[in-house]
Write an enzyme that holds these catalytic residues in place. Structure first.
Site, short mmCIF file in Angstrom:
data_model
loop_
_atom_site.label_atom_id
_atom_site.label_comp_id
_atom_site.label_asym_id
_atom_site.label_seq_id
_atom_site.Cartn_x
_atom_site.Cartn_y
_atom_site.Cartn_z
N ASP A 125 -17.70 2.85 13.16
CA ASP A 125 -18.75 1.91 12.79
C ASP A 125 -18.30 0.53 13.28
O ASP A 125 -17.16 0.36 13.72
CB ASP A 125 -18.92 1.92 11.27
CG ASP A 125 -20.06 1.03 10.79
OD1 ASP A 125 -20.99 0.78 11.58
OD2 ASP A 125 -19.99 0.57 9.65
N ASP A 127 -19.68 -3.18 11.86
CA ASP A 127 -19.57 -4.16 10.77
C ASP A 127 -18.77 -3.60 9.60
O ASP A 127 -19.06 -2.51 9.10
CB ASP A 127 -20.97 -4.56 10.29
CG ASP A 127 -21.72 -5.35 11.33
OD1 ASP A 127 -21.54 -6.58 11.38
OD2 ASP A 127 -22.50 -4.74 12.09
N ASP A 328 -17.58 2.16 6.90
CA ASP A 328 -17.51 1.55 5.57
C ASP A 328 -18.83 1.58 4.80
O ASP A 328 -18.86 1.24 3.62
CB ASP A 328 -17.10 0.08 5.71
CG ASP A 328 -18.24 -0.79 6.23
OD1 ASP A 328 -18.79 -0.45 7.30
OD2 ASP A 328 -18.59 -1.78 5.56
#
Length: 385
Positions: A125, A127, A328
């Site tokens: 991922d 961000d 996250d």
């Protein structure tokens, strides 16, 4: 600013992962031996019906709880505990949580022991994983050190970034040609050329990248672009008087950030978004870390993007492949679930907050992600000697 309407303001949330029993100890993770990629005949999900002014399965006030829980306040974990600095109750809770989701750094030898003789495919991922979560989403820049770590790991393992950002935007942030990119939560994929992939999926087509190299593009939500464009304009207009609200165009989805909005106006944000979406039954609303995301109602997510990329890389039916996904956000749970349910590989959750997940391991923050990537490179080099 007071909201006068009596309508409820739903947010169709991603389901909270269930606390299932784990699939044995990590070292006994079975190699992937599935029959290969199988995509559903019907790409589109059943459109949720609307009842009493809100979507099915969304209770009248659950949206506000979801918004509050989507990004818990940052807490610093006490790393060095001594008599002068006793562990807080939160520290104890986090360490207890890590028994179930052990650190991928302290478990690194265990991971690499299982990876011996296998080809690792890495999915990341952006961000909160490669860059910190910041107040202004336009300033979520990865450090030069992280960029170098990603560049080096991509030399040894096929590496892809799967982000909720638009494909072009995440490429601008990362700026590496060695990677594969999937934007809009996997609805805009640029992958390697494999004729069978394009031929098997009506949403795929051949194109060229910025260097003129042939690539396969896969855009399962292409027909939604005009609708997304309409909603984007409406959301910009309806939220322009809410201080701190920011609407971001991510091509196949629209993100409404409320990180900088006073919490007492979060209800206003959700109501405004809902008032727009009630006229678009083929769009749904999900939430991430202090962001509401408008997405097409199609059967596609980051988990299916991982499956598609593995197929594109020729790795979907190989027992000697170990996919690793690091992320996250709630949307990353779809990828964690695919790897877990198929016994395919490892999901690694990036979080400093205890929460249920389909991941096997955890890392606390992007700095630990960078350390993990560097460790993978060192391990690969040493194992090649």
């Amino acid at each position: 600013m007071d909201l006068k309407s009596n309508h409820t303001s739903p947010v169709l949330t991603d389901p909270v992962p269930l606390g299932k029993s784990r699939l044995g100890v990590h070292s006994s993770l079975l190699p992937y031996s599935g029959p290969g990629t199988a995509f559903p005949a019907d790409l589109f999900l059943t459109i949720p019906r609307r009842k009493n002014g809100f979507l099915d399965d969304v209770r009248s006030s659950s949206w506000l709880d979801a918004m509050k829980s989507s990004s818990p306040p940052h807490r610093k974990i006490t790393k060095d505990v001594n008599n002068d600095s006793p562990a807080t109750e939160y520290d104890i809770a986090y360490r207890t949580w890590m028994v179930k989701y052990p650190s991928a750094l302290t478990s690194f030898e265990q991971i690499t022991n299982y990876a011996k003789g296998k080809r690792i495919a890495l999915f990341l991922d952006y961000d909160g994983t490669l860059s910190p979560i910041v107040d202004n989403p336009d300033c979520a820049l990865m450090s030069d050190a992280m960029r170098m770590a990603v560049k080096r790991v991509a030399k040894h393992f096929p590496t892809a970034i799967i982000s909720g950002r638009s494909h072009d935007k995440v490429y601008e942030f990362v700026g590496l040609n060695e990677l594969y990119y999937a934007g809009s939560h996997g609805m805009d994929i640029m992958g390697p050329v494999r004729q069978s992939v394009v031929g098997d999926h009506r949403h795929g087509f051949r194109s060229t990248d910025r260097q003129g190299k042939d690539v396969n593009l896969f855009q399962p939500a292409a027909e939604f672009l005009p609708m997304i464009g309409e909603v984007l304009k409406s959301l910009v207009e309806t939220t322009k008087d809410i201080e701190g609200a920011k609407v971001e165009n991510n091509k196949f989805c629209v993100s409404v950030h409320y990180r900088n909005v006073d919490e007492k106006y979060w209800a206003v944000v959700a109501q405004r978004v809902h008032d727009i979406l009630k006229n678009y039954p083929r769009l749904r609303l999900t939430h991430g870390r202090k962001v509401l995301e408008v997405r097409p109602v199609i059967n596609w997510d980051k988990g299916k993007a991982v499956t598609f990329l593995l197929e594109s890389l020729g790795l979907s039916d190989c027992e000697d492949v170990l996919p690793i996904y690091i992320g996250d956000d709630r949307t990353d749970e779809d990828a964690f679930k695919v790897l877990r349910e198929g016994n395919r590989g490892y999901g690694i959750l990036v979080s400093a907050v205890p929460k249920e997940s389909n991941a096997f391991y955890s890392l606390r923050d992007p700095s630990e992600v960078m350390e993990f990537l560097k460790s993978l490179v060192i391990w690969r080099k040493s194992s090649a000697l």
